[in-house]
Design a protein around this motif. Structure first.
Motif, mmCIF file in Angstrom:
data_model
loop_
_atom_site.group_PDB
_atom_site.id
_atom_site.type_symbol
_atom_site.label_atom_id
_atom_site.label_comp_id
_atom_site.label_asym_id
_atom_site.label_seq_id
_atom_site.Cartn_x
_atom_site.Cartn_y
_atom_site.Cartn_z
ATOM 1 N N THR B 271 35.482 43.393 42.226
ATOM 2 C CA THR B 271 36.014 44.112 41.059
ATOM 3 C C THR B 271 34.947 45.013 40.449
ATOM 4 O OG1 THR B 271 37.507 42.276 40.603
ATOM 5 C CG2 THR B 271 37.089 43.802 38.783
ATOM 6 N N ALA B 272 33.733 44.493 40.364
ATOM 7 C CA ALA B 272 32.663 45.259 39.725
ATOM 8 C C ALA B 272 32.250 46.453 40.582
ATOM 9 C CB ALA B 272 31.469 44.350 39.439
ATOM 10 N N ILE B 273 32.233 46.285 41.900
ATOM 11 C CA ILE B 273 31.906 47.425 42.768
ATOM 12 C C ILE B 273 33.041 48.449 42.708
ATOM 13 C CG2 ILE B 273 31.705 48.145 45.190
ATOM 14 C CD1 ILE B 273 29.966 45.741 45.715
ATOM 15 N N GLN B 274 34.274 47.956 42.750
ATOM 16 C CA GLN B 274 35.421 48.861 42.635
ATOM 17 C C GLN B 274 35.330 49.718 41.384
ATOM 18 O OE1 GLN B 274 38.888 46.260 42.931
ATOM 19 N NE2 GLN B 274 40.042 48.071 43.581
#
Lengths: 337, 337, 337, 337
Positions: B271-274
């Motif tokens: 989620t954080a990379i997205q």
């Protein structure tokens, strides 16, 4: 359709109303019926043949304007018929840093500008105007508004604990006051006379000083801001740059966004080193800046200052009015062709 | 004079009222008679023996407070008798980046804190309180106010075209709403129930969502902000970090300034990379941050939110009230010794 | 022409060699004959059906590759036949901040990737490979190289007085060491065993520590860098994030650019607040980042690390080799169709 | 002990060797026996009575120097007897932004400088010299070195993909070349004659141009750097500022760190707007900058350029040598009193 254009050379009398073929829009194009345009010092410089880069006739002048969308190509997604939209001054600069490629096209010179009845452009080369603005107000944004936004919030980062000095009362100065106030900063405005004191306060200035009554205004500004302002906006250049620096705090930032007082600015290096100054010179802003500006203008219900609106047949009076100086806000022409 | 201190160990019952010698100020010292103090989760963690760095009794607790200057040393220039002044939480951190040396001293543990009748400190270790605040309001600033300022305007650069999500209604959340609104940003507040909807709007929230009625609040926040907020303030940690990230736009910034919901935050890396997220964790702020905060609070006439004020003899009720949660703004004790 | 593609679902056995029509290039298109491709964890996740966003078959896999330009459309100006060129992983992200629009297309899923004999793409969607690299080396750049560049020099600003910790020995770790050394920083590398100590030094590491011989490596790194490194690159996630933070100085920056050790990273909020940490998670980089990377790789004659090169018919061995871990640099396939 | 000082006024003949009482160090003080000092244009300006802020005799001149620690007070922790240490030019500026308070003291005017046999100072007002430097080399750092560091890495963020133009061959120019090369940037040096071409290459210049053989050097620099350099260092001011801007790319940054060619710099606003230039003027740097500089100089084994070393009794020859120009690196005096 009709448009004004410089025919053979650059001079007031060469600017003539001509008939041109109606634009034929492509798949992703829109067509605007221009509703209001604004004049800038750049337009004066071009008309007088004093502009710093090459432009050549025939040329439709003016960079600043707004129109109603009267046609959208079948692949257009960013606009609908009836929208009020501003062409971007630098159509190729969507985002990211400025590069040579991205200023290859510039409205009003070298590319045809906005003083035209109808204007065809890619949907990527325009931005929806703020909802609450009338055409004259929206026409102030593409050059003055966007350049000021880019200066204060991209090159710089004005903060709500800071004090900003804004000199003058033209289009850049008035929107700078409004945007700085919206960003929570304390605003000191400096103008020549007290003619606009109340108006500048209404726009958001917390304090107004006049140079006529305070020739030592830099030290008064410094005194008024605990040792110098954090940021200054200077739209005049020439001999005014060093006094502006003198009014800033150590490590202050100066935005030099014009040259009304002289194309050559005299920089006293001692004064500037003493103040550890940074000087920024912007060349407009990009489409993303424009969209950020629109968001801010809408959220804060900012109404940009319009000094005076001229009908199309008083075009040259509009130029003269700008050249004469002393206005508050932008000089607008409502082009009813 | 009198003070509360943990005597032998850290536990509610070890916190006792003691008699201590009156302070003897040096040349550049000031003495404050404490007028109001605020309690923080950190104080709860210390009292429960759960704090993450070593502190040892005897210790006067609490970090947040304000007092009246009742004595100034002969060399003092920053204060006068009668001023209302806040001790800085990290007395050695005047400016510049945080370093180990600069957090060697921390009020409320390991160094004696503000729950005392009189407090002696160097004039460099205090900041004048905003003029328009009463002591309870001023006591909210040194930890919550300064940390929030440091997060939003030093680690980050909140701009007037941006939208910020603020979760919760505690001391950090309420001042974050007020400061973000002062900086011209659009504010979305998210709380558990609709109990505080009106109050959060009054503080500056443009929009309030409740998690009880909207379990899918991250997507609603994203929808409400054109694809995700630019900045988010999360004061809970634990399982709440990833939903916060889900509510941000690509390239958004998350400020994690608390751990009410759990000392371990679960970070879903996908989620954080997205979202190409940046996560900031502040450890307070410096004195210059505090002075910037005071300027902003004064310029915008901000009145920090005080949930409830307890008299000194209801000290433990104040702790319980904080521990119980659900407050709006800070929990204050008025220390009339 | 031929390509590999997932036919019906995502599984190793669904990846089949297929015949596809030769590409028909447009005016501004180029055609590449692929010379080398690299495999990434993302490719493993997609093949195993574990990837975090929706992709669907049929799909040509792989994001990282380089090809020889075998055709240029008549309007192409950026390339000539014979150039070695890398397709950009995110073809729409030329410059500026990341937005949803700009990641709409991603090579290797959801869009067809580089495991193909011939590849047609707009000239705007490729970057010329550094002159001194062979195809296997150039194929390492589009994902690992560009993401690392974006992290260290766009999200962050690594300086020549700083110390950086780089964990692991994969493609991101090795190019991070090389780029950090080129930028003049001091580099501490941490790997599991001492197998690669000499190689990591050759790449630019000033100091190499092994976790097998130093379970307390975070405190040893901190001791070795005067109290903690300025910047850390962590490619593992999972339980390794908090030890990485423990090895940084106060105010340090951590780049979390992978999840080999677990999709959920456990963030100890106490430790992170104590270190006043900033955590960055990049999602690739843009074409301008890629061009900056190429300039730097050329100026410093950097040769990216290639662990092992597999011929096309050992495709699944390449995947297994990556999955097994323990490599130094990238795992390459030379696609001779 | 002995020192040179201006007795009654500022003039070469007023600079006399005097006997002064030996310093009596306090608890946290150190005493240096000066080993080498460097002369700067500022020292010339002061001696000629042309300096821009008030200084008054009696005054020990010079700002740049290094000494051996011959005494440490009992509470000193930063130094030991035998260390080589440089006094900081702005003793009160430890860290953070520059403020009026932090330049209240400046070595060499208004405060006594370094042209003295012994010098007492707080341990906080000195920095350990790099290990591998001899005294003449170390004496180059406090003003030229620190100002250049502050300019390139605090005001600016030079990156390894960038190209920097460095004009001249004096102390700032030579260390700028060395630091920029250490940071991985490509360096173009421009000097008047080809006398120093080889030396400038040795220091780290990738390319050297001479203004004598290339009067159109700005366009040659621009051509050589793909359209203009990213950053430029100009140490001359006067009429040279605008040509420097002409050699930068759009959005380039210019550091104006001197005024050898004239106290008033002429800024062509058109040219600067066309290039969207930012101009930085630094006033030295702080102690943290100095420590960062030392780390970098040590890590890269940089040896600053010393043009010529004069014995103390040829003091005036040293001043004349500097005034005459044309040197490469710093002009040093070894003060054997």
């Amino acid at each position: 359709m009709r448009a004004y254009q410089f025919e053979d050379d650059f001079a007031p009398e060469s600017l003539r109303l001509v008939e041109r073929p109606d634009p034929i829009p492509g798949e992703r194009d829109i067509v605007l019926r221009m509703r209001a345009v604004a004049v800038n010092y750049r337009d004066l410089a071009i008309m007088r043949g004093e502009y710093h880069t090459r432009v050549s006739p025939p040329l439709v002048p003016l960079s600043d304007g707004v129109g109603e969308v009267v046609h959208v190509g079948p692949a257009v997604t960013r606009f609908r018929v009836g929208d009020l939209a501003c062409p971007t001054y630098l159509p190729l600069w969507i985002d990211g840093p400025l590069t040579l490629d991205r200023i290859a096209r510039r409205l009003g010179g070298p590319d045809d500008g906005v003083l035209t009845e109808l204007m065809r452009l890619s949907e990527h080369e325009a931005v929806r105007a703020p909802d609450h603005l009338d055409p004259a107000e929206a026409a102030t944004l593409p050059v003055s508004g966007v350049t000021t936004w880019h200066s204060l919030f991209e090159l710089d980062r004005l903060r709500p604990d800071e004090t900003i000095l804004v000199q003058g009362s033209g289009g850049v100065s008035t929107i700078a006051i409004q945007l700085a106030a919206a960003a929570g900063a304390r605003v000191i405005a400096v103008t020549r006379t007290n003619r606009y004191t109340d108006r500048l306060r209404d726009l958001g200035a917390d304090h107004v000083l006049t140079t006529d009554s305070s020739p030592d205004w830099p030290s008064r500004v410094a005194a008024h801001s605990g040792g110098g302002v954090d940021v200054a906006v200077n739209t005049a250049g020439g001999p005014t740059l060093t006094p502006t620096i003198a009014a800033t705090r150590m490590g202050g930032r100066v935005h030099l966004v014009g040259y009304a007082a002289g194309r050559r600015a005299e920089l006293d290096v001692f004064t500037a080193i003493q103040h550890a100054t940074t000087i920024h010179l912007a060349r407009g802003g990009n489409r993303t800046d424009f969209e950020s500006l629109v968001k801010t203008v809408e959220h804060h219900r900012i109404r940009p200052a319009v000094d005076r609106t001229f009908p199309l047949d008083q075009l040259h009076d509009a130029f003269d009015h700008l050249a004469h100086g002393g206005h508050l806000g932008k000089v607008i022409i409502t082009p009813t062709f």
